[in-house]
Motif scaffolding. Sequence first.
Motif, PDB file in Angstrom:
ATOM      1  N   THR A 179       0.829  -1.207   0.000  1.00 32.80           N
ATOM      2  CA  THR A 179       0.000   0.000   0.000  1.00 32.80           C
ATOM      3  C   THR A 179       0.865   1.258   0.000  1.00 32.80           C
ATOM      4  OG1 THR A 179      -0.154  -0.126   2.396  1.00 32.80           O
ATOM      5  CG2 THR A 179      -2.031  -0.976   1.157  1.00 32.80           C
ATOM      6  N   ILE A 180       2.030   1.173   0.649  1.00 32.03           N
ATOM      7  CA  ILE A 180       2.838   2.392   0.747  1.00 32.03           C
ATOM      8  C   ILE A 180       3.364   2.800  -0.630  1.00 32.03           C
ATOM      9  CG2 ILE A 180       5.030   1.276   1.395  1.00 32.03           C
ATOM     10  CD1 ILE A 180       4.253   4.187   3.375  1.00 32.03           C
ATOM     11  N   LEU A 181       3.838   1.833  -1.407  1.00 29.11           N
ATOM     12  CA  LEU A 181       4.350   2.172  -2.742  1.00 29.11           C
ATOM     13  C   LEU A 181       3.213   2.637  -3.656  1.00 29.11           C
ATOM     14  CD1 LEU A 181       7.025   2.272  -4.280  1.00 29.11           C
ATOM     15  CD2 LEU A 181       6.378   0.102  -5.334  1.00 29.11           C
ATOM     16  N   ALA A 182       2.087   1.927  -3.592  1.00 26.79           N
ATOM     17  CA  ALA A 182       0.929   2.327  -4.394  1.00 26.79           C
ATOM     18  C   ALA A 182       0.511   3.751  -4.045  1.00 26.79           C
ATOM     19  CB  ALA A 182      -0.229   1.361  -4.164  1.00 26.79           C
ATOM     20  N   ALA A 183       0.515   4.051  -2.755  1.00 29.54           N
ATOM     21  CA  ALA A 183       0.100   5.381  -2.321  1.00 29.54           C
ATOM     22  C   ALA A 183       1.126   6.445  -2.750  1.00 29.54           C
ATOM     23  CB  ALA A 183      -0.083   5.395  -0.810  1.00 29.54           C
ATOM     24  N   PHE A 184       2.431   6.088  -2.743  1.00 30.61           N
ATOM     25  CA  PHE A 184       3.458   7.008  -3.238  1.00 30.61           C
ATOM     26  C   PHE A 184       3.186   7.349  -4.704  1.00 30.61           C
ATOM     27  CE2 PHE A 184       7.097   5.716  -0.136  1.00 30.61           C
ATOM     28  CZ  PHE A 184       6.641   6.668   0.764  1.00 30.61           C
ATOM     29  N   ILE A 185       2.876   6.323  -5.487  1.00 30.46           N
ATOM     30  CA  ILE A 185       2.641   6.552  -6.921  1.00 30.46           C
ATOM     31  C   ILE A 185       1.476   7.518  -7.112  1.00 30.46           C
ATOM     32  CG2 ILE A 185       1.824   5.437  -9.047  1.00 30.46           C
ATOM     33  CD1 ILE A 185       3.436   2.937  -8.177  1.00 30.46           C
ATOM     34  N   ILE A 186       0.401   7.254  -6.377  1.00 26.08           N
ATOM     35  CA  ILE A 186      -0.776   8.115  -6.528  1.00 26.08           C
ATOM     36  C   ILE A 186      -0.493   9.529  -6.002  1.00 26.08           C
ATOM     37  CG2 ILE A 186      -3.150   8.466  -5.695  1.00 26.08           C
ATOM     38  CD1 ILE A 186      -3.515   5.421  -5.966  1.00 26.08           C
ATOM     39  N   GLY A 187       0.192   9.615  -4.867  1.00 28.01           N
ATOM     40  CA  GLY A 187       0.518  10.918  -4.292  1.00 28.01           C
ATOM     41  C   GLY A 187       1.385  11.749  -5.226  1.00 28.01           C
ATOM     42  N   VAL A 188       2.433  11.125  -5.762  1.00 27.56           N
ATOM     43  CA  VAL A 188       3.340  11.862  -6.646  1.00 27.56           C
ATOM     44  C   VAL A 188       2.622  12.261  -7.944  1.00 27.56           C
ATOM     45  CG1 VAL A 188       5.449  11.677  -8.052  1.00 27.56           C
ATOM     46  CG2 VAL A 188       5.447  10.867  -5.687  1.00 27.56           C
ATOM     47  N   ALA A 189       1.815  11.347  -8.485  1.00 26.11           N
ATOM     48  CA  ALA A 189       1.082  11.657  -9.705  1.00 26.11           C
ATOM     49  C   ALA A 189       0.149  12.846  -9.486  1.00 26.11           C
ATOM     50  CB  ALA A 189       0.284  10.434 -10.177  1.00 26.11           C
TER      51      ALA A 189
END
Lengths: 253, 291
Positions: B244-254
Amino acid sequence: MNRLVIEGLEAGYGAVSVLRGISIEVRQGELVALLGTNGNGKSTLLNAILGFVRPTAGRVVLEWDGQTIDLTGAPPHRIVDAGIALVPEGRRLAPNLTVEENLLLAGSGRRARRDARRNLGFCFETFPILKERRAQRAATMSGGQQQMLAIARALMTSPRIVLIDEPSLGLAPIAVTQVIATIRSLQATQNLTIVIAEQSVVQAIDISARAYVLAHGSILRTFARGDSAADLDDIRRAMLGVGESRRPTEAAQ
Amino acid sequence: MFLEILINAVATGLLLGSIYAALALGLAVTFGILHIPNIAHPVFVVLGAYLAVVANERGWDPILAALAGALPFYLLGALFYEFYARVFERRGEADTMQALTLFFGVSLVVETALVLKFGTNQQTVDVDYVGQSLRIGLLVMPYRLLVPALVAPVMILTLWAYLKFTYAGIAIRAAAHDVRALQVSGVDPHWIKRHAFGIASVTALVAGAILVIIGPVDPFSGRLQIGRAFAVVILAGMGAVPGTILAAFIIGVAESLVSAFLNPSWSPGVAFLILLATLALKPQGLFGASR
Ligand SMILES: Nc1ncnc2c1ncn2[C@@H]1O[C@H](COP(=O)(O)OP(=O)(O)O)[C@@H](O)[C@H]1O
Ligand SMILES: [Mg+2]
């Protein structure tokens, strides 16, 4: 005497009744076979003992160490905790967990937990392949290995009685031989009490002290090892419902 | 100039991502692991935020307040599952539509209760570090994002270890796949699912405390989070908690890049776009086992 007593057990699915008054007894240290061709109620009986199928009549009673525990209608986890383990048809492992996690999970019950370490050691000793593959997901193992895991999982619950539902189902002949040999040696060396449901007469009767033949949800005949009647052809005929006429009570139903 | 915007957009995105992971974590348990589409999760986050607000008025730090409220929130989550199970699971598995209706109803009730008690005003907390920033070269990181962003990984790591190394954690991971595997192991599946909901509810409380540090919260703040939380869980892959942390990083950065270089108005749409793309191209998510 330590034993499991099933008395007049009736059970079914909704309006369909499957078990019609089953009475059997399993004593400590015995290996009992439950024989019957497909659809005669072997799995239903084992599942009714475990609480997966709710009995509509009759009793399931465990008499052990001076205690009498009525398990009729209790939820499965309580029945497992009372000391009855099931190796279910189709094995029903947790496919996403590793081999070791499947075992630890079964060792987490209230009664089993204090022996979990020792039981795990015993399982790994009995099934070296499980130790070797302890970190592998259960779903990635072969059928025979999964069957070993399912048996080992039952041992992790510190069982008093182990019910094994068609261990040979879907396995290659060599795996069947291996699984049956393991069951036999567990019973002999550990003095385990085992009930094994099977269709293949030869394997089951060969290792068991007593065999019940189940037909249409009733016990049709009982064979004991050493009975002169207990030759294999006789049992086969009983299973297929030829030679021996059904009891009148059953015909009336 | 461009570089400064880029660096700060990425940094902000990572901070936001970490926070999104915290918001989605409970859903990673109830939906990702147990496959129960708990759209009421964000409203529990908002409820947690209000608890932090009330405690903060009495001088508590929001995160400390969340830790102190863990037990009541655990019980609340367990009670919530008990209610859900009584309504549906008695008659076998709940179908998704019925479950969604129930969770939607619960969300409305909680929102209405919050409106009646606190009004529709935005609520804030008062902590020393809000309003200050950490500066490293070109990088400017406001503490109101940095502190929450550090809490999230700690919470995720704790949950991951719990799921990995405890009996109850192993049982929770087994629960979605085959309930009978639990039962023949001597484990009560009802107890385990209720326990999992209790844990998810505690993560909602912590996420709520974080949410109200980042910015003001009102009774309807949860609604903005629903889509994104599901996007995080599905992009990570069902059952993939550390993912979840990596997925959330991707969404946050995008989101952060879109709002820096395109238009901030589009940023709420980013999570949905990623959700759609995941469902179309990689439905098992980044770390989920293919099923
Ligand atoms: N889940 C179920 N729902 C309805 N009927 C079932 C179910 N499981 C088994 N039955 C029926 O009960 C009877 C006994 O089945 P089962 O106990 O599985 O037999 P066996 O294990 O000896 O092959 C069969 O007629 C079967 O069709
Ligand atoms: Mg069967």
